[in-house]
Motif scaffolding. Structure first.
Motif, PDB file in Angstrom:
ATOM      1  N   ARG A 250      48.147  39.067 -12.712  1.00 41.64           N
ATOM      2  CA  ARG A 250      47.581  39.062 -11.351  1.00 41.64           C
ATOM      3  C   ARG A 250      46.543  40.164 -11.191  1.00 41.64           C
ATOM      4  NH1 ARG A 250      52.793  37.938 -10.148  1.00 41.64           N
ATOM      5  NH2 ARG A 250      53.307  40.073  -9.564  1.00 41.64           N
ATOM      6  N   ARG A 251      46.855  41.328 -11.709  1.00 41.81           N
ATOM      7  CA  ARG A 251      45.902  42.438 -11.625  1.00 41.81           C
ATOM      8  C   ARG A 251      44.593  42.063 -12.323  1.00 41.81           C
ATOM      9  NH1 ARG A 251      48.081  47.978 -10.950  1.00 41.81           N
ATOM     10  NH2 ARG A 251      50.227  47.766 -10.287  1.00 41.81           N
ATOM     11  N   ALA A 252      44.701  41.452 -13.494  1.00 39.84           N
ATOM     12  CA  ALA A 252      43.497  41.047 -14.228  1.00 39.84           C
ATOM     13  C   ALA A 252      42.685  40.039 -13.425  1.00 39.84           C
ATOM     14  CB  ALA A 252      43.884  40.467 -15.590  1.00 39.84           C
ATOM     15  N   GLN A 253      43.353  39.076 -12.823  1.00 41.52           N
ATOM     16  CA  GLN A 253      42.668  38.047 -12.025  1.00 41.52           C
ATOM     17  C   GLN A 253      41.966  38.652 -10.809  1.00 41.52           C
ATOM     18  OE1 GLN A 253      45.849  35.356 -11.126  1.00 41.52           O
ATOM     19  NE2 GLN A 253      45.610  34.208 -13.035  1.00 41.52           N
ATOM     20  N   ASN A 254      42.547  39.717 -10.261  1.00 40.17           N
ATOM     21  CA  ASN A 254      42.002  40.342  -9.058  1.00 40.17           C
ATOM     22  C   ASN A 254      41.074  41.517  -9.358  1.00 40.17           C
ATOM     23  OD1 ASN A 254      43.436  38.564  -7.411  1.00 40.17           O
ATOM     24  ND2 ASN A 254      45.250  39.876  -7.434  1.00 40.17           N
ATOM     25  N   GLY A 255      40.775  41.740 -10.634  1.00 34.10           N
ATOM     26  CA  GLY A 255      39.899  42.849 -10.998  1.00 34.10           C
ATOM     27  C   GLY A 255      40.543  44.212 -10.810  1.00 34.10           C
ATOM     28  N   ARG A 256      41.872  44.275 -10.889  1.00 33.07           N
ATOM     29  CA  ARG A 256      42.597  45.524 -10.653  1.00 33.07           C
ATOM     30  C   ARG A 256      43.342  46.040 -11.885  1.00 33.07           C
ATOM     31  NH1 ARG A 256      41.004  48.011  -6.069  1.00 33.07           N
ATOM     32  NH2 ARG A 256      40.549  46.456  -4.483  1.00 33.07           N
ATOM     33  N   LEU A 257      43.136  45.404 -13.022  1.00 30.87           N
ATOM     34  CA  LEU A 257      43.821  45.830 -14.239  1.00 30.87           C
ATOM     35  C   LEU A 257      43.001  46.898 -14.949  1.00 30.87           C
ATOM     36  CD1 LEU A 257      46.184  45.280 -16.256  1.00 30.87           C
ATOM     37  CD2 LEU A 257      44.618  43.745 -17.441  1.00 30.87           C
ATOM     38  N   MET A 258      43.665  47.858 -15.540  1.00 27.39           N
ATOM     39  CA  MET A 258      42.996  48.817 -16.406  1.00 27.39           C
ATOM     40  C   MET A 258      43.905  49.125 -17.579  1.00 27.39           C
ATOM     41  SD  MET A 258      41.619  52.697 -16.083  1.00 27.39           S
ATOM     42  CE  MET A 258      43.120  53.384 -16.735  1.00 27.39           C
ATOM     43  N   VAL A 259      43.407  48.857 -18.774  1.00 22.21           N
ATOM     44  CA  VAL A 259      44.116  49.176 -20.005  1.00 22.21           C
ATOM     45  C   VAL A 259      43.216  50.088 -20.810  1.00 22.21           C
ATOM     46  CG1 VAL A 259      45.130  48.262 -22.127  1.00 22.21           C
ATOM     47  CG2 VAL A 259      45.293  46.946 -20.004  1.00 22.21           C
ATOM     48  N   ALA A 260      43.721  51.261 -21.192  1.00 19.13           N
ATOM     49  CA  ALA A 260      42.964  52.215 -21.996  1.00 19.13           C
ATOM     50  C   ALA A 260      43.546  52.247 -23.401  1.00 19.13           C
ATOM     51  CB  ALA A 260      43.039  53.605 -21.360  1.00 19.13           C
ATOM     52  N   VAL A 261      42.676  52.080 -24.395  1.00 14.37           N
ATOM     53  CA  VAL A 261      43.106  52.084 -25.789  1.00 14.37           C
ATOM     54  C   VAL A 261      42.337  53.179 -26.529  1.00 14.37           C
ATOM     55  CG1 VAL A 261      43.289  50.743 -27.912  1.00 14.37           C
ATOM     56  CG2 VAL A 261      43.547  49.599 -25.690  1.00 14.37           C
ATOM     57  N   PRO A 262      43.014  54.273 -26.877  1.00 14.51           N
ATOM     58  CA  PRO A 262      42.322  55.336 -27.607  1.00 14.51           C
ATOM     59  C   PRO A 262      42.193  54.993 -29.091  1.00 14.51           C
ATOM     60  CG  PRO A 262      44.582  55.962 -27.202  1.00 14.51           C
ATOM     61  CD  PRO A 262      44.381  54.632 -26.530  1.00 14.51           C
ATOM     62  N   MET A 263      41.035  55.324 -29.653  1.00 14.37           N
ATOM     63  CA  MET A 263      40.791  55.128 -31.080  1.00 14.37           C
ATOM     64  C   MET A 263      40.341  56.465 -31.656  1.00 14.37           C
ATOM     65  SD  MET A 263      38.801  51.531 -30.686  1.00 14.37           S
ATOM     66  CE  MET A 263      38.066  52.062 -29.133  1.00 14.37           C
ATOM     67  N   PHE A 264      41.022  56.908 -32.694  1.00 17.63           N
ATOM     68  CA  PHE A 264      40.733  58.198 -33.296  1.00 17.63           C
ATOM     69  C   PHE A 264      39.845  58.024 -34.514  1.00 17.63           C
ATOM     70  CE2 PHE A 264      44.562  58.668 -30.895  1.00 17.63           C
ATOM     71  CZ  PHE A 264      44.445  59.921 -30.304  1.00 17.63           C
ATOM     72  N   LEU A 265      38.831  58.882 -34.626  1.00 17.78           N
ATOM     73  CA  LEU A 265      37.906  58.861 -35.746  1.00 17.78           C
ATOM     74  C   LEU A 265      37.967  60.237 -36.389  1.00 17.78           C
ATOM     75  CD1 LEU A 265      35.586  57.577 -37.361  1.00 17.78           C
ATOM     76  CD2 LEU A 265      34.028  58.490 -35.620  1.00 17.78           C
ATOM     77  N   ALA A 266      38.222  60.263 -37.685  1.00 13.62           N
ATOM     78  CA  ALA A 266      38.290  61.526 -38.416  1.00 13.62           C
ATOM     79  C   ALA A 266      37.222  61.523 -39.506  1.00 13.62           C
ATOM     80  CB  ALA A 266      39.681  61.711 -39.030  1.00 13.62           C
ATOM     81  N   ALA A 267      36.596  62.685 -39.727  1.00 21.71           N
ATOM     82  CA  ALA A 267      35.617  62.837 -40.788  1.00 21.71           C
ATOM     83  C   ALA A 267      35.840  64.203 -41.431  1.00 21.71           C
ATOM     84  CB  ALA A 267      34.207  62.743 -40.229  1.00 21.71           C
ATOM     85  N   ALA A 268      35.626  64.264 -42.735  1.00 25.18           N
ATOM     86  CA  ALA A 268      35.825  65.528 -43.463  1.00 25.18           C
ATOM     87  C   ALA A 268      35.047  65.484 -44.764  1.00 25.18           C
ATOM     88  CB  ALA A 268      37.316  65.736 -43.735  1.00 25.18           C
ATOM     89  N   THR A 269      34.933  66.636 -45.401  1.00 27.84           N
ATOM     90  CA  THR A 269      34.307  66.710 -46.716  1.00 27.84           C
ATOM     91  C   THR A 269      35.304  67.265 -47.716  1.00 27.84           C
ATOM     92  OG1 THR A 269      33.446  68.918 -46.240  1.00 27.84           O
ATOM     93  CG2 THR A 269      31.985  67.071 -45.774  1.00 27.84           C
ATOM     94  N   ARG A 270      35.068  66.940 -48.969  1.00 33.66           N
ATOM     95  CA  ARG A 270      35.950  67.436 -50.017  1.00 33.66           C
ATOM     96  C   ARG A 270      35.154  68.290 -50.969  1.00 33.66           C
ATOM     97  NH1 ARG A 270      41.117  65.533 -52.723  1.00 33.66           N
ATOM     98  NH2 ARG A 270      41.204  63.785 -51.344  1.00 33.66           N
TER      99      ARG A 270
END
Length: 94
Positions: free
Chosen positions: A74-94
């Motif tokens: 119902r929330r999605a249909q009414n424009g009231r839904l919010m889902v947050a999905v975090p994505m982690f990005l890691a970078a390094a050198t060797r």
């Protein structure tokens, strides 16, 4: 959320990225987090999976899970839904 996380082999691995890279001999470790925000029905299957996992471990009844999933739809249909999905990005050198 905890019920769903418990169905994944290493649900909290992203929290350990930095230390894992350092322990493996990497240097200059940098981490970023990017968060995707969904406000439509795109994430309905994910939400239903969370509810099903909670039901499977007995955290909620089948009726409660179904009611929650219906509320999110119902929330999605009414424009009231919010889902947050975090994505982690890691970078390094060797």
């Amino acid at each position: 959320m905890h019920a769903r996380a418990d169905t994944i082999a290493h649900p909290r691995i992203a929290r350990a990225y930095r230390n894992l890279l350092l322990d493996a001999g990497f240097h200059h470790v940098e981490l970023e987090v990017h968060t995707a925000i969904f406000t439509d029905a795109t994430m309905q299957p994910l939400l239903a999976g969370h509810a099903e996992a909670a039901h499977q471990i007995g955290a909620v009844s089948a009726e409660q899970a179904e009611a929650w999933v219906s509320e999110q739809a119902r929330r999605a249909q009414n424009g009231r839904l919010m889902v947050a999905v975090p994505m982690f990005l890691a970078a390094a050198t060797r």
